[in-house]
Enzyme design. Structure first.
Site, mmCIF file in Angstrom:
data_model
loop_
_atom_site.group_PDB
_atom_site.id
_atom_site.type_symbol
_atom_site.label_atom_id
_atom_site.label_comp_id
_atom_site.label_asym_id
_atom_site.label_seq_id
_atom_site.Cartn_x
_atom_site.Cartn_y
_atom_site.Cartn_z
ATOM 1 C CB THR A 1 38.042 55.757 15.740
ATOM 2 O OG1 THR A 1 37.561 56.953 15.835
ATOM 3 C CG2 THR A 1 37.401 54.986 14.728
ATOM 4 C CD GLU B 1 46.425 64.380 12.821
ATOM 5 O OE1 GLU B 1 47.522 64.553 12.184
ATOM 6 O OE2 GLU B 1 46.376 63.764 14.017
ATOM 7 C CG ASP C 1 45.837 59.277 18.150
ATOM 8 O OD1 ASP C 1 44.674 58.941 18.387
ATOM 9 O OD2 ASP C 1 45.837 60.257 17.597
ATOM 10 C CB SER C 2 43.939 58.251 13.977
ATOM 11 O OG SER C 2 43.644 59.442 14.444
ATOM 12 C CB CYS D 1 38.054 62.628 19.349
ATOM 13 S SG CYS D 1 39.457 62.338 18.159
ATOM 14 C CB THR D 2 43.004 61.234 22.179
ATOM 15 O OG1 THR D 2 43.157 60.755 20.778
ATOM 16 C CG2 THR D 2 42.621 60.201 23.061
ATOM 17 C CG HIS D 3 42.763 64.227 16.967
ATOM 18 N ND1 HIS D 3 42.765 63.155 17.084
ATOM 19 C CD2 HIS D 3 43.897 64.780 16.117
ATOM 20 C CE1 HIS D 3 43.853 62.683 16.126
ATOM 21 N NE2 HIS D 3 44.316 63.531 15.469
ATOM 22 N N GLY E 1 38.071 58.314 11.654
ATOM 23 C CA GLY E 1 36.766 58.161 11.951
ATOM 24 C C GLY E 1 35.802 57.743 10.896
ATOM 25 C CB CYS F 1 43.104 56.360 18.682
ATOM 26 S SG CYS F 1 41.972 56.480 17.271
#
Length: 274
Positions: A75, A152, A10-11, A184-186, A43, A73
């Site tokens: 993106t 984040e 993931d990012s 978005c996984t966030h 993104g 992720c």
């Protein structure tokens, strides 16, 4: 091969929402996870750059002898899923297809909302997937880049988060959607605030839950499930950012899961760039 770990990339920390679901559904499996927090967010970046970063993360995990890779992720899924499937010697699963499918079977009024990063929304990948499944659905999309920063920065339960959720989702208030894809996984970490703002009449779709089901199905069908009765090995979480910060968020989100957090230098990727 059954006892080899499952890889997640993931990012940043967002993909932990997917990994957590796999830990829940497949408690015997060991997880190897890498979050690219040093280069987050993905993104706003050009897709070619995201593809390059995603391949770096993927090769890092493949070298750890994983048996399956989850691109956790959205993106990165848009940018690199197809090329990873062609290039890697192991199966690769993304998050967009699973979320799209469950959204189309959930909606009652055929009005679906999608939120994600700028890159995911601009790609229109969710629109393509949903339209391929049902042409009758109206789709309303919005990029919510500030959501990623909130997660984040470990601010997803703050008053600031509440304000930003209200601002970013204001465009959905008069759309009459009954289903919203958290693209978005966030974003699942902000789910309580999102639900409160939109109301209980809107069903929130977490593609991570459906992706975990897809992982379980694949491993079962291909006889790759870890069926050992021994306690699984510690999960290993890598980050290109601060290990201390990553650990703080992971501890908050994963609870008492047994894991270790290790820092990975970006120089290691550049030295082994493929």
């Amino acid at each position: 091969m059954k006892e080899q770990p499952i890889g997640f990339l993931d990012s940043g920390v967002g993909g932990l929402t997917v990994a957590k679901e796999v830990m829940k559904q497949l408690p015997n499996e060991q997880i190897y996870y890498i979050g690219d927090s040093a280069r987050n967010p993905y993104g706003p970046r050009p897709m070619a750059e995201v593809r390059k970063f995603t391949h770096q993360l993927a090769h890092f995990l493949v070298e750890k002898n994983i048996k399956l890779l989850v691109v956790a992720c959205n993106t990165a899924t848009v940018a690199a899923l197809d090329s990873l499937k062609e290039e890697l010697p192991i199966p690769v699963i993304g998050v967009i297809e699973s979320g799209s499918k469950v959204a189309t079977t959930t909606t009652q009024n055929h009005k679906i909302g999608v939120i994600g990063t700028l890159g995911t929304i601009q790609s229109k990948e969710y629109e393509k997937q949903i339209t391929n499944l049902t042409e009758q659905t109206e789709i309303y999309s919005a990029a919510c880049p500030r959501f990623v920063s909130l997660v984040e920065d470990d601010q997803f339960e703050s008053e600031l988060a509440e304000e930003i959720v209200q601002e970013e989702l204001s465009s959905f208030k008069h759309t009459n959607i009954d289903t919203l894809v958290l693209g978005c996984t966030h974003f699942p970490l902000l789910q309580p605030m999102i639900q409160q703002f939109l109301g209980e009449q809107v069903t929130l779709i977490d593609p991570g839950v459906e992706t975990a089901k897809k992982v379980a199905k694949y491993l079962t069908e291909h006889q790759l499930l870890n069926e050992t009765e021994q306690k699984p090995k510690e999960h290993v979480l890598f980050t290109t950012g601060s290990a201390e910060k990553f650990d703080e968020i992971a501890r908050n989100w994963l609870g008492n899961k047994q894991y270790i957090v290790e820092h990975v230098s970006l120089e290691e990727f550049r030295a082994n760039d493929k």
